[in-house]
Design a protein around this motif. Structure first.
Motif, PDB file in Angstrom:
ATOM      1  N   ARG A 160      21.567  36.273  -0.129  1.00  0.00           N
ATOM      2  CA  ARG A 160      22.650  35.995   0.811  1.00  0.00           C
ATOM      3  C   ARG A 160      23.838  36.934   0.555  1.00  0.00           C
ATOM      4  NH1 ARG A 160      22.202  29.354   1.713  1.00  0.00           N
ATOM      5  NH2 ARG A 160      20.280  29.596   2.910  1.00  0.00           N
ATOM      6  N   ASP A 166      27.591  28.306   0.840  1.00  0.00           N
ATOM      7  CA  ASP A 166      28.441  27.762   1.906  1.00  0.00           C
ATOM      8  C   ASP A 166      29.898  28.089   1.610  1.00  0.00           C
ATOM      9  OD1 ASP A 166      26.368  26.728   3.413  1.00  0.00           O
ATOM     10  OD2 ASP A 166      27.229  24.722   3.579  1.00  0.00           O
ATOM     11  N   ASP A 171      22.782  26.914  -3.056  1.00  0.00           N
ATOM     12  CA  ASP A 171      23.007  26.318  -1.736  1.00  0.00           C
ATOM     13  C   ASP A 171      24.497  26.053  -1.535  1.00  0.00           C
ATOM     14  OD1 ASP A 171      22.420  25.000   0.745  1.00  0.00           O
ATOM     15  OD2 ASP A 171      22.763  23.103  -0.295  1.00  0.00           O
TER      16      ASP A 171
END
Ligand code: IPM
Ligand code: MN
Length: 339
Positions: free
Chosen positions: A104, A242, A238
């Motif tokens: 990411r 965010d 995770d």
């Protein structure tokens, strides 16, 4: 020119809309895709009760890549029991296709809390608390017990850590930060830290750092530009991604690649955001994350120059202080025009 076989899972809500823009930009970059659409997600589940039929999973193995929009029912809907699509579709694909790295990238956009940040999170994608270990004892009684253990295998941690070192080695800053909670998670954290220590001598060119995950949350808010490559477990990854999306400019820009670096099957590319049913069909979805995810796909498919051009077009568009009232397709057009 190579034609790449790509499975499309538009999914729910804004998913199909952002995937359409990603395909528009890939075409503008001159890359030829042979696409097949799969109807999967909340809509299909509600219509047929099917989540991911075995036959579909087997078919998906035959593609070069999978491009996914977003999966999930409207927020607050009770028609789809929690976990049905998450475990039955997304995690099943990640596990069955051995997509062990969730990559990411975050690049700060003007006006963001961290406009200058430029880092990548390597999230372990097949183990940890996501593995499904645990269960209930005495369910429904006053003495009910629920456990959900974190599974960390040497094999799983090591392959993820090796990937992160190789990635850091190829970037200008060559810096790798392990994020964990070694002061409390003394079993899992110890395995992660020892693995990093043992792989490190193979990459003396990479500078190493370690942050506890709670401290990393502060650093992400106060000074995200300190990070280059972050490697972490599934659940920390995770949550951190965010937060990283929010400080880098919003989840509408956050892209991800679920990679099978060993190439024993297709990898899967998806924006980090969800289905956002509240804005579906209004033309207000930001396709930037899906387009950048498609660039990650092009890179994985060996179309490195097209991948670079698409990423630069997305970042250039975003840096140009775009009109925030632009529609989904107008943003796709504007990015495609930059190629
Ligand atoms: C993500 C999502 C998923 C995850 C959910 C939808 C299963 O939040 O890709 O970050 O927790 O990995
Ligand atoms: Mn998430």
């Amino acid at each position: 020119m190579t034609t790449h076989k790509v499975a499309l899972i538009g999914g729910d809500g804004i998913g199909p809309e952002v995937v359409a823009e990603a395909l528009k930009v890939v075409a503008a970059a001159g890359v030829d895709l042979d696409t097949t659409s799969y109807d999967l997600g909340a809509d299909r589940y509600l219509r047929t009760g099917e989540v991911l039929p075995d036959t579909v999973l087997e078919e998906l193995r035959g593609f070069d890549a999978i491009l996914l929009g977003a999966i999930g029912p409207p927020v607050g809907s009770t028609d789809v029991p929690p976990g049905t699509l998450e475990r039955g579709l997304l995690l099943r694909l990640r596990f069955a296709l051995d997509l062990y790295v969730n990559l990411r990238p975050f690049t700060g956009v003007p006006g963001a809390l961290a406009p200058d940040c430029d880092f990548v999170v390597v999230r372990e994608n097949t183990e940890g608390t996501y593995a499904g270990e645990g269960g209930f004892l005495r369910k429904g009684t006053a003495h009910e017990v629920a456990t959900q253990g974190s599974v960390n295998t040497r094999h799983g941690v090591e392959r993820c850590v090796r990937f992160a070192f190789r990635l850091a080695s190829g970037r200008p800053r060559r810096q790798l930060t392990l994020v964990h909670k070694t002061n409390v998670l003394t079993f899992a954290g110890d395995l992660w830290q020892r693995t990093v220590d043992e792989v490190a001598p193979e990459h003396p060119e990479v500078a190493r750092d370690y942050n506890h995950v709670d401290a990393a949350c502060i650093y992400l808010v106060e000074q995200a530009s300190r990070y280059d490559v972050v490697v972490t477990d599934n659940l920390f990854g995770d949550i951190l991604t965010d937060l990283a999306g929010a400080v880098a400019g919003g989840i509408g820009y956050a892209a991800s690649a679920n990679l099978n670096p060993d190439r024993t099957g297709p990898s899967m590319f998806e924006p980090v955001h969800g289905a956002a049913h509240d804005i579906a069909g209004t033309g207000r979805a930001n396709p930037a994350a899906a387009i950048r995810s498609a660039a990650l796909m092009l890179d994985h498919l060996g179309e490195t120059s097209a991948a670079d051009r698409v990423t630069k077009a997305v970042l250039g568009f975003v840096a140009s202080a775009p009109d925030h009232s632009l529609s989904t397709s107008a943003i796709g057009d504007a990015i495609a025009e930059r190629l």
